[in-house]
Design an enzyme around this catalytic site. Sequence first.
Site, mmCIF file in Angstrom:
data_model
loop_
_atom_site.group_PDB
_atom_site.id
_atom_site.type_symbol
_atom_site.label_atom_id
_atom_site.label_comp_id
_atom_site.label_asym_id
_atom_site.label_seq_id
_atom_site.Cartn_x
_atom_site.Cartn_y
_atom_site.Cartn_z
ATOM 1 C CB ALA A 89 -0.870 -0.013 1.249
ATOM 2 C CD GLU A 100 -2.707 -7.728 2.281
ATOM 3 O OE1 GLU A 100 -2.334 -6.550 2.080
ATOM 4 O OE2 GLU A 100 -3.449 -8.052 3.212
HETATM 5 N N1 DAK Z 1 4.639 3.387 -0.545
HETATM 6 C C1 DAK Z 1 5.055 4.542 -1.081
HETATM 7 N N2 DAK Z 1 6.267 4.703 -1.659
HETATM 8 C C2 DAK Z 1 7.080 3.635 -1.685
HETATM 9 C C3 DAK Z 1 6.700 2.383 -1.144
HETATM 10 C C4 DAK Z 1 5.411 2.275 -0.551
HETATM 11 N N3 DAK Z 1 4.936 1.114 -0.038
HETATM 12 N N4 DAK Z 1 7.735 1.516 -1.315
HETATM 13 C C5 DAK Z 1 8.698 2.207 -1.936
HETATM 14 N N5 DAK Z 1 8.316 3.467 -2.156
HETATM 15 C C6 DAK Z 1 9.073 4.533 -2.805
HETATM 16 C C7 DAK Z 1 10.179 5.026 -1.896
HETATM 17 O O1 DAK Z 1 9.654 5.989 -0.982
HETATM 18 C C8 DAK Z 1 11.142 5.638 -2.884
HETATM 19 O O2 DAK Z 1 10.635 6.904 -3.298
HETATM 20 P P1 DAK Z 1 11.558 8.225 -3.206
HETATM 21 O O3 DAK Z 1 12.027 8.252 -1.800
HETATM 22 O O4 DAK Z 1 12.655 7.940 -4.220
HETATM 23 O O5 DAK Z 1 10.616 9.317 -3.591
HETATM 24 C C9 DAK Z 1 11.017 4.698 -4.106
HETATM 25 O O6 DAK Z 1 9.778 4.034 -3.938
HETATM 26 C C10 DAK Z 1 12.126 3.666 -4.171
HETATM 27 O O7 DAK Z 1 12.163 2.974 -2.929
HETATM 28 P P2 DAK Z 1 13.498 2.796 -2.070
HETATM 29 O O8 DAK Z 1 14.447 3.923 -2.316
HETATM 30 O O9 DAK Z 1 13.106 2.532 -0.674
HETATM 31 O O10 DAK Z 1 14.117 1.488 -2.745
HETATM 32 P P3 DAK Z 1 15.065 0.405 -2.034
HETATM 33 O O11 DAK Z 1 15.581 -0.457 -3.134
HETATM 34 O O12 DAK Z 1 16.060 1.060 -1.136
HETATM 35 O O13 DAK Z 1 14.108 -0.467 -1.113
HETATM 36 C C11 DAK Z 1 12.095 -1.673 -0.587
HETATM 37 C C12 DAK Z 1 13.079 -1.239 -1.705
HETATM 38 C C13 DAK Z 1 10.887 -2.370 -1.271
HETATM 39 C C14 DAK Z 1 12.768 -2.680 0.350
HETATM 40 C C15 DAK Z 1 11.644 -0.412 0.202
HETATM 41 O O14 DAK Z 1 11.184 0.557 -0.727
HETATM 42 C C16 DAK Z 1 10.554 -0.686 1.169
HETATM 43 O O15 DAK Z 1 10.769 -1.259 2.250
HETATM 44 N N6 DAK Z 1 9.356 -0.222 0.829
HETATM 45 C C17 DAK Z 1 8.212 -0.300 1.714
HETATM 46 C C18 DAK Z 1 7.717 -1.738 1.787
HETATM 47 C C19 DAK Z 1 6.569 -1.806 2.698
HETATM 48 O O16 DAK Z 1 6.704 -1.769 3.940
HETATM 49 N N7 DAK Z 1 5.421 -1.743 2.102
HETATM 50 C C20 DAK Z 1 4.163 -1.582 2.827
HETATM 51 C C21 DAK Z 1 3.749 -2.900 3.356
HETATM 52 S S1 DAK Z 1 2.392 -2.641 4.374
HETATM 53 C C22 DAK Z 1 -4.593 -1.305 4.959
HETATM 54 C C23 DAK Z 1 -4.595 -1.833 3.716
HETATM 55 C C24 DAK Z 1 -3.496 -2.395 3.224
HETATM 56 C C25 DAK Z 1 -2.361 -2.431 3.971
HETATM 57 C C26 DAK Z 1 -2.364 -1.918 5.222
HETATM 58 C C27 DAK Z 1 -3.465 -1.352 5.722
HETATM 59 N N8 DAK Z 1 -5.748 -0.631 5.512
HETATM 60 C C28 DAK Z 1 -6.805 -0.424 4.595
HETATM 61 C C29 DAK Z 1 -5.644 0.026 6.724
HETATM 62 C C30 DAK Z 1 -1.181 -2.889 3.420
HETATM 63 C C31 DAK Z 1 -0.072 -2.394 3.958
HETATM 64 C C32 DAK Z 1 1.127 -2.647 3.310
HETATM 65 O O17 DAK Z 1 1.187 -2.878 2.145
#
Ligand code: DAK
Length: 263
Positions: free
Chosen positions: A68, A117
Amino acid sequence: MSADERRVRLELDGPVATITIDREKALNALDARTIDELEEVVAQLAASREARGAILTGGGEKAFVAGADLKQLAEVRRQGGGRDLARRGQAVLRSIEALRKPVIACVNGFALGGGLELALACHLRYATSRAKVGLPEVGLGLIPGYGGTQRLPRLVGRGLATELVLTGDPIDAAEALRIGLVNRVFEGKAEMLEAAAKTLRTIAGRGPRAIGLALEALDRGADRDLRDALEVEADLFGQACNDEESGEGVAAFLEKRPPAFKV
Ligand code: DAK
Protein backbone atom coordinates in the site's frame (compact mmCIF):
# COMPACT_ATOMS: atom_id res chain seq x y z
CA MET A 1 -6.52 11.26 -18.73
CA SER A 2 -3.95 10.25 -21.35
CA ALA A 3 -2.68 6.68 -21.50
CA ASP A 4 0.78 7.88 -20.32
CA GLU A 5 -0.57 9.22 -17.06
CA ARG A 6 -2.36 6.05 -16.19
CA ARG A 7 -1.13 4.01 -13.24
CA VAL A 8 -2.68 0.77 -14.43
CA ARG A 9 -2.39 -0.20 -18.08
CA LEU A 10 -4.46 -2.84 -19.84
CA GLU A 11 -3.23 -4.28 -23.13
CA LEU A 12 -5.78 -6.39 -24.92
CA ASP A 13 -4.04 -8.56 -27.46
CA GLY A 14 -6.03 -11.60 -28.55
CA PRO A 15 -6.79 -14.11 -25.82
CA VAL A 16 -4.00 -12.97 -23.47
CA ALA A 17 -4.42 -9.55 -21.83
CA THR A 18 -1.73 -7.84 -19.78
CA ILE A 19 -2.41 -5.60 -16.80
CA THR A 20 0.58 -3.55 -15.63
CA ILE A 21 0.68 -1.59 -12.38
CA ASP A 22 2.78 1.25 -13.71
CA ARG A 23 4.05 3.53 -10.94
CA GLU A 24 7.67 2.61 -11.11
CA LYS A 25 8.93 5.66 -9.18
CA ALA A 26 7.02 4.48 -6.09
CA LEU A 27 7.79 0.80 -6.78
CA ASN A 28 4.19 0.43 -8.01
CA ALA A 29 2.76 1.07 -4.53
CA LEU A 30 -1.04 0.98 -4.37
CA ASP A 31 -2.56 4.38 -3.73
CA ALA A 32 -6.29 5.09 -4.03
CA ARG A 33 -6.01 6.09 -7.69
CA THR A 34 -4.15 2.91 -8.57
CA ILE A 35 -6.86 0.88 -6.82
CA ASP A 36 -9.56 2.80 -8.78
CA GLU A 37 -7.81 2.19 -12.08
CA LEU A 38 -7.28 -1.46 -11.23
CA GLU A 39 -11.02 -1.79 -10.66
CA GLU A 40 -11.68 -0.22 -14.07
CA VAL A 41 -9.36 -2.54 -15.97
CA VAL A 42 -10.68 -5.64 -14.20
CA ALA A 43 -14.17 -4.65 -15.38
CA GLN A 44 -12.83 -4.16 -18.93
CA LEU A 45 -11.16 -7.56 -18.80
CA ALA A 46 -14.38 -9.18 -17.60
CA ALA A 47 -16.35 -7.53 -20.41
CA SER A 48 -13.88 -8.31 -23.21
CA ARG A 49 -15.05 -11.08 -25.52
CA GLU A 50 -11.57 -11.53 -26.92
CA ALA A 51 -9.51 -11.70 -23.70
CA ARG A 52 -9.60 -15.14 -22.12
CA GLY A 53 -7.22 -14.43 -19.24
CA ALA A 54 -4.63 -11.95 -18.06
CA ILE A 55 -1.11 -11.49 -16.84
CA LEU A 56 -0.86 -9.03 -13.93
CA THR A 57 2.60 -7.57 -13.39
CA GLY A 58 4.48 -4.52 -12.14
CA GLY A 59 6.15 -1.89 -14.31
CA GLY A 60 9.97 -2.05 -14.45
CA GLU A 61 12.33 -4.68 -13.15
CA LYS A 62 12.44 -3.99 -9.44
CA ALA A 63 8.98 -4.48 -8.02
CA PHE A 64 5.66 -6.15 -8.59
CA VAL A 65 4.02 -3.92 -5.96
CA ALA A 66 5.86 -2.66 -2.84
CA GLY A 67 2.65 -2.52 -0.83
CA ALA A 68 0.00 0.00 0.00
CA ASP A 69 1.20 3.56 -0.59
CA LEU A 70 2.69 4.43 2.79
CA LYS A 71 2.57 8.17 2.16
CA GLN A 72 -1.17 7.96 1.53
CA LEU A 73 -1.65 5.49 4.38
CA ALA A 74 -0.20 8.06 6.77
CA GLU A 75 -2.92 10.52 5.69
CA VAL A 76 -5.66 7.87 5.93
CA ARG A 77 -4.52 7.04 9.46
CA ARG A 78 -4.83 10.67 10.48
CA GLN A 79 -8.37 10.76 9.11
CA GLY A 80 -9.37 7.44 10.67
CA GLY A 81 -10.32 5.90 7.31
CA GLY A 82 -8.48 2.59 7.69
CA ARG A 83 -11.54 0.40 7.69
CA ASP A 84 -13.02 2.01 4.57
CA LEU A 85 -9.69 1.79 2.79
CA ALA A 86 -9.36 -1.89 3.65
CA ARG A 87 -12.92 -2.60 2.48
CA ARG A 88 -12.36 -0.74 -0.79
CA GLY A 89 -9.09 -2.56 -1.53
CA GLN A 90 -10.57 -5.89 -0.48
CA ALA A 91 -13.50 -5.42 -2.87
CA VAL A 92 -11.24 -4.67 -5.82
CA LEU A 93 -8.96 -7.63 -5.06
CA ARG A 94 -12.03 -9.84 -4.64
CA SER A 95 -13.23 -8.74 -8.10
CA ILE A 96 -10.03 -10.30 -9.49
CA GLU A 97 -10.47 -13.51 -7.50
CA ALA A 98 -14.13 -13.75 -8.56
CA LEU A 99 -13.36 -13.29 -12.28
CA ARG A 100 -14.31 -16.25 -14.40
CA LYS A 101 -11.14 -15.77 -16.46
CA PRO A 102 -7.75 -16.73 -15.02
CA VAL A 103 -5.31 -14.05 -13.89
CA ILE A 104 -1.64 -14.95 -13.39
CA ALA A 105 0.32 -12.66 -11.06
CA CYS A 106 3.83 -12.30 -12.50
CA VAL A 107 5.90 -11.21 -9.53
CA ASN A 108 8.92 -9.34 -10.89
CA GLY A 109 10.71 -8.35 -7.68
CA PHE A 110 9.22 -7.03 -4.44
CA ALA A 111 5.67 -8.12 -3.58
CA LEU A 112 5.23 -6.75 -0.09
CA GLY A 113 2.15 -6.12 2.02
CA GLY A 114 -0.69 -5.11 -0.29
CA GLY A 115 1.46 -6.28 -3.21
CA LEU A 116 1.58 -9.84 -1.94
CA GLU A 117 -2.10 -9.58 -1.07
CA LEU A 118 -2.81 -8.58 -4.67
CA ALA A 119 -0.84 -11.60 -5.92
CA LEU A 120 -2.78 -13.83 -3.50
CA ALA A 121 -6.07 -12.68 -5.03
CA CYS A 122 -4.89 -13.89 -8.47
CA HIS A 123 -5.51 -17.46 -9.62
CA LEU A 124 -1.86 -18.41 -10.24
CA ARG A 125 1.46 -16.88 -9.21
CA TYR A 126 4.73 -16.96 -11.14
CA ALA A 127 7.89 -15.20 -9.90
CA THR A 128 11.36 -14.19 -11.00
CA SER A 129 14.31 -15.58 -9.07
CA ARG A 130 14.93 -12.12 -7.57
CA ALA A 131 11.42 -11.82 -6.14
CA LYS A 132 11.01 -11.05 -2.45
CA VAL A 133 7.58 -11.59 -0.96
CA GLY A 134 6.24 -10.89 2.48
CA LEU A 135 3.76 -9.19 4.76
CA PRO A 136 5.79 -6.54 6.67
CA GLU A 137 2.73 -4.78 8.15
CA VAL A 138 3.37 -5.65 11.82
CA GLY A 139 6.69 -3.80 11.58
CA LEU A 140 4.61 -0.70 10.81
CA GLY A 141 2.23 -1.39 13.69
CA LEU A 142 -0.41 -2.55 11.21
CA ILE A 143 -1.83 -5.86 10.12
CA PRO A 144 -2.49 -6.95 6.54
CA GLY A 145 -5.68 -5.21 5.38
CA TYR A 146 -6.22 -6.55 1.88
CA GLY A 147 -6.93 -10.19 2.69
CA GLY A 148 -3.42 -11.38 3.64
CA THR A 149 -4.37 -12.94 6.99
CA GLN A 150 -7.13 -14.89 5.24
CA ARG A 151 -5.80 -15.91 1.82
CA LEU A 152 -2.23 -16.75 2.83
CA PRO A 153 -3.17 -19.49 5.36
CA ARG A 154 -5.64 -20.93 2.85
CA LEU A 155 -2.80 -21.19 0.33
CA VAL A 156 0.22 -22.29 2.39
CA GLY A 157 -1.32 -23.51 5.66
CA ARG A 158 -1.84 -21.73 8.95
CA GLY A 159 1.56 -22.46 10.52
CA LEU A 160 3.66 -21.03 7.68
CA ALA A 161 1.26 -18.10 7.24
CA THR A 162 1.41 -17.28 10.95
CA GLU A 163 5.20 -17.11 10.80
CA LEU A 164 5.16 -14.82 7.77
CA VAL A 165 2.51 -12.52 9.27
CA LEU A 166 4.08 -12.32 12.74
CA THR A 167 7.73 -11.89 11.75
CA GLY A 168 7.03 -9.61 8.79
CA ASP A 169 10.21 -10.97 7.20
CA PRO A 170 10.11 -11.46 3.43
CA ILE A 171 11.09 -14.74 1.82
CA ASP A 172 12.90 -15.27 -1.48
CA ALA A 173 11.54 -16.91 -4.61
CA ALA A 174 13.03 -20.35 -3.86
CA GLU A 175 11.35 -20.45 -0.46
CA ALA A 176 8.07 -19.14 -1.91
CA LEU A 177 8.19 -21.97 -4.44
CA ARG A 178 8.99 -24.55 -1.76
CA ILE A 179 5.95 -23.62 0.35
CA GLY A 180 3.61 -23.38 -2.64
CA LEU A 181 3.17 -19.63 -2.44
CA VAL A 182 4.21 -19.34 -6.09
CA ASN A 183 3.67 -21.97 -8.77
CA ARG A 184 6.84 -21.43 -10.80
CA VAL A 185 10.08 -19.43 -10.72
CA PHE A 186 11.95 -18.00 -13.74
CA GLU A 187 15.36 -16.44 -14.24
CA GLY A 188 14.05 -13.15 -15.68
CA LYS A 189 10.90 -11.14 -16.28
CA ALA A 190 10.68 -11.72 -20.06
CA GLU A 191 10.93 -15.48 -19.63
CA MET A 192 8.27 -15.38 -16.88
CA LEU A 193 5.86 -13.30 -19.00
CA GLU A 194 6.32 -15.63 -21.98
CA ALA A 195 5.63 -18.68 -19.81
CA ALA A 196 2.51 -17.05 -18.33
CA ALA A 197 1.27 -16.14 -21.83
CA LYS A 198 1.86 -19.74 -22.90
CA THR A 199 -0.16 -21.04 -19.94
CA LEU A 200 -2.98 -18.62 -20.75
CA ARG A 201 -2.94 -19.64 -24.44
CA THR A 202 -3.23 -23.28 -23.37
CA ILE A 203 -6.20 -22.41 -21.15
CA ALA A 204 -7.72 -20.37 -24.00
CA GLY A 205 -7.75 -23.55 -26.11
CA ARG A 206 -10.04 -25.27 -23.61
CA GLY A 207 -13.80 -24.84 -23.35
CA PRO A 208 -14.37 -21.23 -22.29
CA ARG A 209 -17.49 -21.97 -20.27
CA ALA A 210 -15.80 -24.99 -18.67
CA ILE A 211 -12.93 -22.72 -17.58
CA GLY A 212 -15.41 -20.30 -16.03
CA LEU A 213 -17.26 -23.09 -14.24
CA ALA A 214 -13.99 -24.67 -13.01
CA LEU A 215 -12.87 -21.32 -11.57
CA GLU A 216 -16.28 -20.94 -9.96
CA ALA A 217 -16.08 -24.43 -8.41
CA LEU A 218 -12.59 -23.75 -7.03
CA ASP A 219 -13.66 -20.38 -5.68
CA ARG A 220 -17.04 -21.31 -4.18
CA GLY A 221 -15.79 -24.59 -2.75
CA ALA A 222 -12.76 -23.09 -1.00
CA ASP A 223 -14.57 -21.93 2.14
CA ARG A 224 -17.10 -24.75 2.57
CA ASP A 225 -16.93 -28.08 4.26
CA LEU A 226 -16.35 -30.98 1.89
CA ARG A 227 -19.98 -32.11 1.78
CA ASP A 228 -21.26 -28.65 0.74
CA ALA A 229 -18.33 -28.11 -1.59
CA LEU A 230 -19.11 -31.37 -3.41
CA GLU A 231 -22.71 -30.15 -3.84
CA VAL A 232 -21.35 -27.00 -5.47
CA GLU A 233 -19.19 -29.10 -7.76
CA ALA A 234 -22.10 -31.41 -8.72
CA ASP A 235 -24.26 -28.40 -9.52
CA LEU A 236 -21.61 -26.79 -11.72
CA PHE A 237 -20.76 -30.13 -13.35
CA GLY A 238 -24.46 -30.41 -14.23
CA GLN A 239 -24.31 -26.96 -15.85
CA ALA A 240 -21.28 -28.03 -17.90
CA CYS A 241 -23.06 -31.24 -18.97
CA ASN A 242 -26.10 -29.29 -20.12
CA ASP A 243 -24.03 -26.86 -22.17
CA GLU A 244 -23.52 -27.37 -25.90
CA GLU A 245 -19.81 -26.83 -25.24
CA SER A 246 -19.46 -30.28 -23.65
CA GLY A 247 -21.47 -31.76 -26.54
CA GLU A 248 -18.85 -30.39 -28.91
CA GLY A 249 -15.91 -31.42 -26.69
CA VAL A 250 -17.03 -35.02 -26.33
CA ALA A 251 -18.10 -35.34 -30.00
CA ALA A 252 -14.69 -34.01 -31.09
CA PHE A 253 -12.93 -36.62 -28.97
CA LEU A 254 -15.04 -39.45 -30.38
CA GLU A 255 -14.56 -38.19 -33.93
CA LYS A 256 -10.79 -37.82 -33.37
CA ARG A 257 -10.70 -34.11 -34.28
CA PRO A 258 -9.87 -30.95 -32.34
CA PRO A 259 -12.89 -29.31 -30.67
CA ALA A 260 -14.28 -26.10 -32.14
CA PHE A 261 -15.40 -24.27 -29.00
CA LYS A 262 -17.38 -21.07 -29.36
CA VAL A 263 -16.59 -18.10 -27.13
N1 DAK B 1 4.64 3.39 -0.55
C1 DAK B 1 5.06 4.54 -1.08
N2 DAK B 1 6.27 4.70 -1.66
C2 DAK B 1 7.08 3.63 -1.68
C3 DAK B 1 6.70 2.38 -1.14
C4 DAK B 1 5.41 2.28 -0.55
N3 DAK B 1 4.94 1.11 -0.04
N4 DAK B 1 7.74 1.52 -1.32
C5 DAK B 1 8.70 2.21 -1.94
N5 DAK B 1 8.32 3.47 -2.16
C6 DAK B 1 9.07 4.53 -2.80
C7 DAK B 1 10.18 5.03 -1.90
O1 DAK B 1 9.65 5.99 -0.98
C8 DAK B 1 11.14 5.64 -2.88
O2 DAK B 1 10.63 6.90 -3.30
P1 DAK B 1 11.56 8.23 -3.21
O3 DAK B 1 12.03 8.25 -1.80
O4 DAK B 1 12.66 7.94 -4.22
O5 DAK B 1 10.62 9.32 -3.59
C9 DAK B 1 11.02 4.70 -4.11
O6 DAK B 1 9.78 4.03 -3.94
C10 DAK B 1 12.13 3.67 -4.17
O7 DAK B 1 12.16 2.97 -2.93
P2 DAK B 1 13.50 2.80 -2.07
O8 DAK B 1 14.45 3.92 -2.32
O9 DAK B 1 13.11 2.53 -0.67
O10 DAK B 1 14.12 1.49 -2.74
P3 DAK B 1 15.07 0.41 -2.03
O11 DAK B 1 15.58 -0.46 -3.13
O12 DAK B 1 16.06 1.06 -1.14
O13 DAK B 1 14.11 -0.47 -1.11
C11 DAK B 1 12.10 -1.67 -0.59
C12 DAK B 1 13.08 -1.24 -1.71
C13 DAK B 1 10.89 -2.37 -1.27
C14 DAK B 1 12.77 -2.68 0.35
C15 DAK B 1 11.64 -0.41 0.20
O14 DAK B 1 11.18 0.56 -0.73
C16 DAK B 1 10.55 -0.69 1.17
O15 DAK B 1 10.77 -1.26 2.25
N6 DAK B 1 9.36 -0.22 0.83
C17 DAK B 1 8.21 -0.30 1.71
C18 DAK B 1 7.72 -1.74 1.79
C19 DAK B 1 6.57 -1.81 2.70
O16 DAK B 1 6.70 -1.77 3.94
N7 DAK B 1 5.42 -1.74 2.10
C20 DAK B 1 4.16 -1.58 2.83
C21 DAK B 1 3.75 -2.90 3.36
S1 DAK B 1 2.39 -2.64 4.37
C22 DAK B 1 -4.59 -1.30 4.96
C23 DAK B 1 -4.60 -1.83 3.72
C24 DAK B 1 -3.50 -2.40 3.22
C25 DAK B 1 -2.36 -2.43 3.97
C26 DAK B 1 -2.36 -1.92 5.22
C27 DAK B 1 -3.47 -1.35 5.72
N8 DAK B 1 -5.75 -0.63 5.51
C28 DAK B 1 -6.80 -0.42 4.60
C29 DAK B 1 -5.64 0.03 6.72
C30 DAK B 1 -1.18 -2.89 3.42
C31 DAK B 1 -0.07 -2.39 3.96
C32 DAK B 1 1.13 -2.65 3.31
O17 DAK B 1 1.19 -2.88 2.14
